[in-house]
Design an enzyme around this catalytic site. Sequence first.
Site, mmCIF file in Angstrom:
data_model
loop_
_atom_site.group_PDB
_atom_site.id
_atom_site.type_symbol
_atom_site.label_atom_id
_atom_site.label_comp_id
_atom_site.label_asym_id
_atom_site.label_seq_id
_atom_site.Cartn_x
_atom_site.Cartn_y
_atom_site.Cartn_z
ATOM 1 N N CYS A 272 -20.490 -10.365 58.253
ATOM 2 C CA CYS A 272 -20.795 -11.584 57.477
ATOM 3 C C CYS A 272 -21.356 -12.690 58.369
ATOM 4 O O CYS A 272 -21.160 -12.696 59.581
ATOM 5 C CB CYS A 272 -19.558 -12.054 56.708
ATOM 6 S SG CYS A 272 -18.482 -13.189 57.595
ATOM 7 N N CYS B 144 -17.154 -7.606 61.763
ATOM 8 C CA CYS B 144 -17.517 -8.050 60.397
ATOM 9 C C CYS B 144 -18.990 -8.461 60.371
ATOM 10 O O CYS B 144 -19.447 -9.215 61.223
ATOM 11 C CB CYS B 144 -16.635 -9.213 59.959
ATOM 12 S SG CYS B 144 -17.095 -9.827 58.321
ATOM 13 N N ASP C 81 -14.228 -11.919 31.076
ATOM 14 C CA ASP C 81 -12.942 -11.607 30.455
ATOM 15 C C ASP C 81 -12.931 -12.203 29.038
ATOM 16 O O ASP C 81 -13.871 -12.877 28.634
ATOM 17 C CB ASP C 81 -11.781 -12.134 31.310
ATOM 18 C CG ASP C 81 -11.866 -13.636 31.529
ATOM 19 O OD1 ASP C 81 -12.724 -14.293 30.899
ATOM 20 O OD2 ASP C 81 -11.088 -14.158 32.328
ATOM 21 N N ASP D 63 -10.592 -6.875 40.141
ATOM 22 C CA ASP D 63 -11.027 -8.259 40.308
ATOM 23 C C ASP D 63 -9.813 -9.083 40.693
ATOM 24 O O ASP D 63 -8.684 -8.712 40.363
ATOM 25 C CB ASP D 63 -11.569 -8.838 38.985
ATOM 26 C CG ASP D 63 -10.434 -9.260 38.066
ATOM 27 O OD1 ASP D 63 -9.804 -8.369 37.487
ATOM 28 O OD2 ASP D 63 -10.142 -10.465 37.978
ATOM 29 N N HIS E 168 -16.504 -14.937 54.324
ATOM 30 C CA HIS E 168 -15.885 -13.858 55.107
ATOM 31 C C HIS E 168 -14.945 -13.018 54.240
ATOM 32 O O HIS E 168 -14.978 -11.788 54.303
ATOM 33 C CB HIS E 168 -15.121 -14.401 56.319
ATOM 34 C CG HIS E 168 -14.244 -13.336 56.915
ATOM 35 N ND1 HIS E 168 -14.735 -12.348 57.730
ATOM 36 C CD2 HIS E 168 -12.927 -13.051 56.719
ATOM 37 C CE1 HIS E 168 -13.751 -11.500 58.032
ATOM 38 N NE2 HIS E 168 -12.642 -11.910 57.435
ATOM 39 N N CYS F 83 -18.809 -14.669 60.612
ATOM 40 C CA CYS F 83 -18.361 -13.999 61.841
ATOM 41 C C CYS F 83 -19.480 -13.888 62.869
ATOM 42 O O CYS F 83 -19.236 -13.906 64.067
ATOM 43 C CB CYS F 83 -17.802 -12.615 61.519
ATOM 44 S SG CYS F 83 -16.222 -12.711 60.664
HETATM 45 ZN ZN LIG Z 1 -16.661 -12.078 58.524
#
Ligand SMILES: [Zn+2]
Length: 425
Positions: free
Chosen positions: A342, A340, A105, A301, A371, A345
């Site tokens: 990730c 999920c 930015d 963002d 996550h 998880c």
């Molecule tokens: Zn997750």
Amino acid sequence: MSNCAKYSGEALSFIVEAKCSVTKARVANLILPHCPVGKLYTPVFMPVGTAATLKGVLTEQLKTLGCEIMLSNTYHLGIRPGADTVERAGGVHKLMNWERSVLTDSGGFQMVSLSKLSSVDENGVLFQSPYSSGEKKSNQPIAEYVDGGTEQNDMLLMTPEKSIQIQNQLGADIIMQLDDVVHVLTEGERVEEAMWRSIRWLDRCIAAHKNTERQNLFAIIQGGLQHELRKICCAEMMKRDKNVPGYAIGGLSGGEEKQDFWRVVSLCTDLLPENKPRYCMGVGYAVDLVVCVALGVDMFDCVFPTRTARFGTALVKKGGSLKLTQEIFKFDFSPIEDDCPCCTCKRFSRSYLNELISQPNSCAASLLSIHNVAFQLQLMENVRSAIISDTFPNFIKSFIQLQFPKGDYPVWVTEALSSVGVDVK
Ligand SMILES: [Zn+2]
């Protein structure tokens, strides 16, 4: 798909590959110096790594999550470690070991929002050094950050030229013009003044930009909540189109009514060129993302996903979020979300996270940040798939039903979606 918009510039290509047949949503391949063909697709959410790091998330982990572009803050990097240091390190990519894309930015927003004292005139933004009251926290001479600043001088001046010089030194793939930031609820002549000044500052940024072959300068549409001003700003900035590979919609997400917010977004996407990316700054709530994609926005963002993680909140499809600090999770041995992908998880239960948060333990913030970023990226991937298969309106309906299981849909959501032909009621 035929008749799809396309732009090919010095350091950016944008190829619209699919369009929703009902809403204004589209999927495009964004090609940047650090992103070859076929890697980065919009609509995209860009996590915010304030000072060349996402708090608590390693760049390796971000790559595993499939993140292709992240944001870094010029204000923070310009102060520490300083633009010269980043340049000597080989640029922001090398500094943080991230060979994928980065957007920086202009620094203007933080100067106005974080500084206790700031004032704006035609030359630039005058603000108080963050190190001027109390002890100096860095060995870096602040003088390198802005013209007129010295270690003895409390007030520092950021000009459009200086913002671009710093961003040229940082070396991000996308850089932002310095704009005249006014609070979104400001009324009267100041809004118009800031809009015109942002246009003049865009010209100064274009003139100062040295690395057009490897960095893309985006314009920022201003004009507050006034549609007439937004129209003028779009028209004026689009006159500079040959020097502007992309456009941001700025000055929103500052506490305005959502009814006002979506109308400005929709107005701008109607006016901005079809063949260039449209970036809505500071938007990160899942519902806002889905609605804004339907209104034709490509890039987003927000610090929200990682910030809320540090307060123990996990983002989920059903109901929006889980406050893992609550007692009810003490004996809940399921993951945050079953489907999920990730690593949090896959490995840890809500019960474990509840315990870590209560200690408190910095690993909890890290695991929840991973996550939450995964959640945002997954959401955008699902959004893109739905647009490609032209099932986006149905996707929106199921998504909104899950987010508001009691059926209490916010009025602005139903109105915004209805404006692009989707009835979620
Ligand atoms: Zn997750």
